[in-house]
Structure formats: structure tokens, C-alpha cells
Design a protein around this motif. Structure first.
Motif, mmCIF file in Angstrom:
data_model
loop_
_atom_site.group_PDB
_atom_site.id
_atom_site.type_symbol
_atom_site.label_atom_id
_atom_site.label_comp_id
_atom_site.label_asym_id
_atom_site.label_seq_id
_atom_site.Cartn_x
_atom_site.Cartn_y
_atom_site.Cartn_z
ATOM 1 N N LEU A 32 10.910 6.936 -7.315
ATOM 2 C CA LEU A 32 11.292 6.714 -5.915
ATOM 3 C C LEU A 32 10.068 6.745 -5.008
ATOM 4 C CD1 LEU A 32 14.554 8.865 -5.639
ATOM 5 C CD2 LEU A 32 14.392 6.434 -5.091
ATOM 6 N N VAL A 33 9.196 7.727 -5.248
ATOM 7 C CA VAL A 33 7.988 7.869 -4.422
ATOM 8 C C VAL A 33 7.096 6.645 -4.579
ATOM 9 C CG1 VAL A 33 5.834 9.171 -4.134
ATOM 10 C CG2 VAL A 33 8.015 10.391 -4.346
ATOM 11 N N ARG A 34 6.888 6.191 -5.828
ATOM 12 C CA ARG A 34 6.057 4.998 -6.063
ATOM 13 C C ARG A 34 6.659 3.777 -5.367
ATOM 14 N NH1 ARG A 34 4.744 7.267 -11.168
ATOM 15 N NH2 ARG A 34 6.671 6.476 -12.082
ATOM 16 N N PHE A 35 7.977 3.644 -5.492
ATOM 17 C CA PHE A 35 8.669 2.500 -4.888
ATOM 18 C C PHE A 35 8.533 2.515 -3.362
ATOM 19 C CE2 PHE A 35 12.628 0.929 -2.915
ATOM 20 C CZ PHE A 35 12.561 -0.403 -3.300
ATOM 21 N N LEU A 36 8.754 3.681 -2.754
ATOM 22 C CA LEU A 36 8.696 3.782 -1.285
ATOM 23 C C LEU A 36 7.255 3.652 -0.777
ATOM 24 C CD1 LEU A 36 11.298 6.635 -0.670
ATOM 25 C CD2 LEU A 36 11.530 4.243 -0.024
ATOM 26 N N THR A 37 6.302 4.102 -1.588
ATOM 27 C CA THR A 37 4.891 4.010 -1.187
ATOM 28 C C THR A 37 4.453 2.549 -1.099
ATOM 29 O OG1 THR A 37 4.393 6.136 -2.224
ATOM 30 C CG2 THR A 37 2.525 4.703 -1.756
ATOM 31 N N THR A 38 4.897 1.757 -2.057
ATOM 32 C CA THR A 38 4.504 0.336 -2.063
ATOM 33 C C THR A 38 5.334 -0.489 -1.081
ATOM 34 O OG1 THR A 38 6.021 -0.065 -3.914
ATOM 35 C CG2 THR A 38 3.711 0.394 -4.453
ATOM 36 N N SER A 39 6.357 0.141 -0.479
ATOM 37 C CA SER A 39 7.225 -0.597 0.450
ATOM 38 C C SER A 39 6.676 -0.638 1.865
ATOM 39 C CB SER A 39 8.633 0.027 0.473
ATOM 40 O OG SER A 39 9.202 0.000 -0.810
ATOM 41 N N VAL A 40 5.643 0.141 2.131
ATOM 42 C CA VAL A 40 5.061 0.141 3.484
ATOM 43 C C VAL A 40 3.580 -0.221 3.394
ATOM 44 C CG1 VAL A 40 6.639 1.768 4.573
ATOM 45 C CG2 VAL A 40 4.690 2.656 3.337
ATOM 46 N N GLU A 41 3.133 -0.982 4.374
ATOM 47 C CA GLU A 41 1.724 -1.362 4.431
ATOM 48 C C GLU A 41 1.135 -0.915 5.764
ATOM 49 O OE1 GLU A 41 1.275 -5.496 3.772
ATOM 50 O OE2 GLU A 41 2.039 -5.441 1.709
ATOM 51 N N GLN A 42 -0.129 -0.557 5.727
ATOM 52 C CA GLN A 42 -0.803 -0.079 6.939
ATOM 53 C C GLN A 42 -2.229 -0.623 6.953
ATOM 54 O OE1 GLN A 42 -1.376 4.236 7.274
ATOM 55 N NE2 GLN A 42 -0.386 4.198 9.260
ATOM 56 N N SER A 43 -2.591 -1.274 8.056
ATOM 57 C CA SER A 43 -3.946 -1.798 8.174
ATOM 58 C C SER A 43 -4.929 -0.666 8.402
ATOM 59 C CB SER A 43 -4.030 -2.794 9.335
ATOM 60 O OG SER A 43 -3.879 -2.110 10.572
ATOM 61 N N HIS A 44 -6.223 -0.972 8.265
ATOM 62 C CA HIS A 44 -7.257 0.052 8.475
ATOM 63 C C HIS A 44 -7.213 0.573 9.909
ATOM 64 C CE1 HIS A 44 -10.933 2.285 7.945
ATOM 65 N NE2 HIS A 44 -11.522 1.629 8.949
ATOM 66 N N THR A 45 -7.001 -0.329 10.875
ATOM 67 C CA THR A 45 -6.934 0.061 12.294
ATOM 68 C C THR A 45 -5.745 0.977 12.538
ATOM 69 O OG1 THR A 45 -7.916 -2.051 12.921
ATOM 70 C CG2 THR A 45 -6.803 -0.808 14.666
ATOM 71 N N GLU A 46 -4.582 0.623 11.953
ATOM 72 C CA GLU A 46 -3.377 1.451 12.102
ATOM 73 C C GLU A 46 -3.586 2.825 11.480
ATOM 74 O OE1 GLU A 46 0.248 -1.842 12.062
ATOM 75 O OE2 GLU A 46 -0.664 -1.197 10.178
ATOM 76 N N SER A 47 -4.285 2.842 10.348
ATOM 77 C CA SER A 47 -4.555 4.111 9.662
ATOM 78 C C SER A 47 -5.433 5.025 10.522
ATOM 79 C CB SER A 47 -5.237 3.842 8.325
ATOM 80 O OG SER A 47 -5.533 5.041 7.663
ATOM 81 N N LEU A 48 -6.472 4.462 11.134
ATOM 82 C CA LEU A 48 -7.357 5.241 12.016
ATOM 83 C C LEU A 48 -6.591 5.750 13.232
ATOM 84 C CD1 LEU A 48 -10.633 3.086 11.956
ATOM 85 C CD2 LEU A 48 -10.270 5.318 10.870
ATOM 86 N N GLN A 49 -5.752 4.877 13.796
ATOM 87 C CA GLN A 49 -4.951 5.260 14.958
ATOM 88 C C GLN A 49 -4.001 6.406 14.614
ATOM 89 O OE1 GLN A 49 -1.474 2.838 16.497
ATOM 90 N NE2 GLN A 49 -3.000 2.268 18.037
ATOM 91 N N SER A 50 -3.345 6.273 13.468
ATOM 92 C CA SER A 50 -2.407 7.305 13.020
ATOM 93 C C SER A 50 -3.121 8.630 12.788
ATOM 94 C CB SER A 50 -1.712 6.853 11.739
ATOM 95 O OG SER A 50 -0.868 7.846 11.233
ATOM 96 N N SER A 51 -4.322 8.578 12.185
ATOM 97 C CA SER A 51 -5.092 9.791 11.892
ATOM 98 C C SER A 51 -5.490 10.516 13.179
ATOM 99 C CB SER A 51 -6.332 9.415 11.083
ATOM 100 O OG SER A 51 -7.123 10.544 10.822
ATOM 101 N N ALA A 52 -5.953 9.760 14.176
ATOM 102 C CA ALA A 52 -6.347 10.365 15.455
ATOM 103 C C ALA A 52 -5.148 11.001 16.139
ATOM 104 C CB ALA A 52 -6.970 9.305 16.361
ATOM 105 N N ARG A 53 -4.031 10.287 16.119
ATOM 106 C CA ARG A 53 -2.827 10.806 16.779
ATOM 107 C C ARG A 53 -2.325 12.085 16.113
ATOM 108 N NH1 ARG A 53 0.238 5.041 18.165
ATOM 109 N NH2 ARG A 53 -0.581 4.904 20.301
#
Length: 525
Positions: free
Chosen positions: A144-165
Motif C-alpha cells: 500500500l505504501v509503495r502504491f501510494l508513494t508512486t501515486s503522487v508527484e512533486q517537483s523540486h520547487t514544490e519540495s523546497l516550498q513544502s520543506s520551508a513551510r
């Protein structure tokens, strides 16, 4: 027993005046006499393995939740998760999914109303789904975890934004954990998070922000049973907004956000017609911009206030709030709620301590003083002790509004308090001829939440009846604290026994102490 607990147990057993040869003989005796059967050893290893496994699974599912919650809003839409899970293994698990969803609703009744999954509810949901499949449950969870992990994508910019927030949201929680019982550092951390995000991700829009909390309206009940009091805001709004009170019969959309339990967004306030403007210095023509009002929820998804933001002071009249900004503000609401209720929990624990000490003092004249401490995180993953209540031998109490902070390296003579925290066990010691008992208050996982430092002067022990009353007080105070902590859990609805509890609505948590004392009395009769 953990290592600190074993050391403390032996320390209490041998006392202070024992000679080194006697200690060595005791150690040799225990080494010779302590036997562990093969079955006991296997049982112990299995227990350690289970605990490690549970911790690893929790960590894995928390990381998955964070990946899905890319906007750091603190919750996931249930139906979005269900929609993705319905395609797991080519849709073969739809029946398991529906059964798990049904069970989830019974465990978290608010889900049918709000439709949002907290990290804990998300973990529970996946575990329920896995339990419905035949075969190994751990393997199903991994799939389930593997399936759900591959079901979402995040760009590098989104990842940086999420980390700062997430960093700014953690600052809000840290402010709550290190501020004793003061809300001011939390309010500052919230305003700071909003300001920093606007600078980094909001095109430098100029925003005003404010927090208003619901309270009972005793002064003018004809205007509604509850009102909103503005307790914090950005600095430039303070003269106009701070400590203002909004009633239901006044203009505004805040009560609509509370009643609907959803954010209300007004892109152009000048066209709305039902906005309350606190700053009367602005002319009608100057009142232009966007307004966003978000409800604040507690752990049971009950609204207790609002977070408001506007762009009325931004010179660009077309300033609007974007979707990614609004979802982050929901995350700020979630972080503030956790911080606010953490401080409320501490205040309630202190109320229990005050009530318990009031009950104890007439019954224990041999006690010289009691100092109450709360445990809080310190620097570099260490912890600090906050002195919050000092009580003398007459029962007079001083409640420290600005707690005195004790760090281990600076308080060698009070190291027994830190040993008490480490072991979560009673610690006995004599300091300059004065005998102390450090007694821990435990949280739900039996970690030390607070400490009673009880001084009995030159007496090595209390008279039998006083000792009995002290033990009774400590037992009831512990029970009351556990009840307070249980009430903060999402999946547990509060229960009330005494009529006074219903009237007080937990404003007077000390009532809990008397409730448990009364229940104990009933059991004994």
C-alpha cells in the motif's frame, strides 16, 4: 525496567548511608540470584521486536502522509485517498476498502462531517485496509505504501516550498513547548510563519493577519451566546483590532465560516456588502482587497475560533490569495490548534496540581514545601524543567507566570529532579540535611510530564497517616492528568461524571481531582 529505572530502584533501596562493600555484595547477590528462563528471554525479545516494528511502521506512514500533504495543511481529503486506493491491485481491493472505510467512520465519527484525515486517522485507515486482505498484513502495508508513494508527484520547487513551510509550522509547535503557559510566543510564531511565507512564496503581498477565539458572551447575551475576541494580529493592525469583540449581529463573515466549518474567501471586499472593517480611518474608497477567514478546529473537529487574512493594505488592488497559499494557511490553523491546546493542557495540569496541593496541605503538616515542575524540550535534544508552582509549609502558593527554567548542567544539586525525569520513578535524596521526594506525573506513554519536589525537612519519612494522604493525593492527581491527556485525543470523546464538569467545560480542571477522589471514596465505602 530501563537502565535509568533499575539504577533508581537500587538507589532508593540502598539509601544514602550505605558503604561501598555492601553495595558490591548486593550487586553480586543480584547477579547470582537473577534468573531468566528461555521462555522469558524469548518473550522479552519478541516484545522489543514488536515495539521496534510499531515504531518503524509509524515512521513509514508519517513520511507517506507528509508526501501526500505537499501543501503542509495537516490533513488529507478522505475521498481523494479513497479514489486512489480504489485502483490498488487493479481495483481488486474495493470490498476491503469499503469495509475499512465503514470501520473508520465508526472510530472517527467526525469524518462523515468534515471528510479530512489526520496523520493518526490516515495510519488507522491503511492498517484497517491491510487487515481485510488475506495473507501477511505487513506485506500488504508495504505494498500500500509503495502504491501510494508512486501515486503522487512533486517537483523540486514544490519540495523546497513544502520543506520551508514545514519548518515554519514546527516553529509554532516549538514556541508552545518552550513557553510555559504563555500564548504570546505562539501568536508571534504564527504571524511570523504567515509573513515569511508571503515573502518567500506570495509575491511579497502585504497582508494583515489576526486570530480571534470564541468565548461565552456574558456581557451582552442578547447579541448571541458566543462572541469572537481578537487575541493576536499583525503589528500595524494592533491599534484597531487587538482585543476587539465581534458579535453575531454585527457585519462580517467570520461566524459564517464557523457555522459552515469551511474557509470563506472574499476576492473583493468592496463588492461584498457584509464585511466588518475595524479600521475606521480608511475611507470607503480605500477599502479594497481580498479577505480570507479560516475556522480553527480542535482535535475533535469542533471550531474554537478563526484565522483571518486580508490584503487591504496592499497597494496592488488585484492582490488575491492563491490555492497553494490557502492550503498552507489551513496548515497554519492546524499547527496553531495543536500549539494552543498543548498550552491549554498544561494550564489544566497546573489547575489539577493547585487543587491537589490545596487538598494535601491541611492533612500533612510535616511537609515543609512542594515545588512543581513541568518538563519541556531544551537545546540540542535535551530537556529543561520549568518551575511553575512553589508552595510553602503554610500552604501559600506562588504560581510563576514566567517560569524559572532549570537546565541539568547548571543545577547539579537538583540532579535528582533530572534522574526522576529520566527514570519516570520516585527519587529519594537528602540535600544539605533536607530530605526530598521527587515524584513524577506521567503522560499517556508513561514519560514524565511534570514533577512534584516534596521537601519533608529533617524527617526521613512522613508519619503513616500523612504518607497515606500523600499517596492518595498523588494517585488522584495522576488520574486527573491522564484524563486531561485522554480528552485531547482525536478518537476519544470526552466523558463527564460530575455536573460541575459539564458547567465548567474544563475551565476548572481541578474539578477532575475531586471527581476521582469522590470515586475512590465510593469504591472504599
Amino acid at each position: 525496567l530501563t537502565l535509568p529505572q533499575l539504577v533508581q530502584l537500587m538507589d532508593n533501596f540502598v539509601g544514602e548511608d550505605i558503604s561501598l562493600p555492601t553495595v558490591k555484595r548486593l550487586v553480586a547477590f543480584i547477579k547470582g540470584e537473577y534468573k531468566q528462563t528461555k521462555e522469558e528471554k524469548m518473550e522479552q525479545l519478541e516484545k522489543v521486536h514488536r515495539m521496534s516494528h510499531v515504531a518503524q511502521r509509524k515512521q513509514l506512514l508519517e513520511a507517506l502522509f507528509e508526501k501526500w500533504d505537499s501543501s503542509a495543511c495537516g490533513s488529507l481529503e478522505l475521498e481523494e485517498v479513497v479514489a486512489v486506493l480504489s485502483t490498488f491491485e487493479g481495483g481488486m481491493g474495493k470490498e476491503a476498502l469499503m469495509k475499512a472505510k465503514e470501520q473508520l467512520y465508526s472510530r472517527y465519527p467526525h469524518l462523515s462531517r468534515v471528510g479530512k484525515l489526520s496523520p493518526k486517522a490516515f495510519q488507522t485507515f491503511l492498517e484497517l485496509i491491510a487487515s481485510k486482505f488475506t495473507g501477511n498484513e505487513d506485506e500488504t502495508i508495504d505494498n500500500l505504501v509503495r502504491f501510494l508513494t508512486t501515486s503522487v508527484e512533486q517537483s523540486h520547487t514544490e519540495s523546497l516550498q513544502s520543506s520551508a513551510r514545514r519548518k515554519w509550522l514546527r516553529d509554532i509547535q516549538q514556541a508552545a513547548e518552550t513557553s510555559g503557559t504563555s500564548m504570546e510566543p505562539v501568536y508571534k510564531a504564527v504571524i511570523s510563519a504567515l509573513s515569511q511565507d508571503m515573502e518567500a512564496h506570495g509575491d511579497n503581498k502585504r497582508i494583515s493577519a489576526y486570530i480571534a477565539l470564541l468565548e461565552e458572551n456574558h456581557l451582552s447575551p442578547e447579541q448571541g451566546q458566543v462572541c469572537l475576541r481578537y487575541v493576536a494580529c499583525t503589528a500595524d493592525n494592533a491599534p484597531h483590532v487587538l482585543n476587539q469583540v465581534l458579535h453575531r449581529d454585527m457585519k462580517g463573515v467570520s461566524f459564517a465560516a464557523i457555522d459552515q466549518g469551511k474557509p470563506i474567501y472574499v476576492p473583493r471586499v468592496q463588492l461584498h456588502g457584509n464585511i466588518h472593517f475595524w479600521n475606521t480611518d480608511h475611507t470607503v474608497e480605500e477599502r479594497k482587497g481580498s479577505l480570507l477567514v479560516l475556522p480553527l478546529y480542535d482535535a475533535h473537529w469542533r471550531v474554537f475560533g478563526i484565522l483571518g487574512l486580508d490584503t487591504l493594505q496592499d497597494e496592488c488592488q488585484k492582490s488575491i490569495f492563491l490555492t497553494h497559499e490557502i492550503t498552507f494557511y489551513e496548515g497554519v490553523c492546524h499547527a496553531f490548534s495543536k500549539a494552543y491546546h498543548h498550552i491549554c493542557m498544561r494550564e489544566h495540569v497546573l489547575q489539577v496540581a493547585v487543587t491537589a496541593l490545596d487538598w494535601l496541605y491541611p492533612r500533612t503538616p510535616s511537609i515543609h514545601a512542594v515545588t512543581t515542575y513541568l518538563v519541556a524540550p531544551g537545546k540540542d535534544k535535551n530537556y529543561a524543567l520549568y518551575k511553575v508552582i512553589t508552595t510553602d509549609n503554610t500552604g501559600q502558593k506562588e504560581i510563576h507566570s514566567s517560569p524559572v527554567v532549570l537546565l541539568r548542567e547548571e543545577n547539579l544539586l537538583r540532579d535528582y529532579l533530572f534522574k526522576c525525569k529520566d527514570s519516570s520513578e520516585v527519587t529519594l535524596i537528602s540535600v544539605y540535611g533536607e530530605h526530598h521526594m521527587a515524584v513524577p506525573l506521567h503522560d499517556l506513554s508513561r514519560e514524565t510530564l511534570g514533577i512534584f519536589d516534596i521537601s519533608i525537612g529533617q524527617h526521613k519519612k512522613l508519619p503513616p497517616q500523612e504518607q497515606k494522604d500523600l499517596q492518595k493525593m498523588l494517585k488522584m492527581a495522576q488520574a486527573a492528568c491522564l484524563e486531561i491527556l485522554q480528552r485531547s485525543l482525536e478518537e476519544i470523546q470526552p466523558t463527564q461524571v460530575l455536573e460541575a464538569e459539564r458547567v465548567a467545560h474544563m475551565r476548572h480542571a481541578g474539578i477532575l481531582f475531586h471527581r476521582f477522589m469522590l470515586q475512590e471514596l465510593r469504591r472504599c465505602v
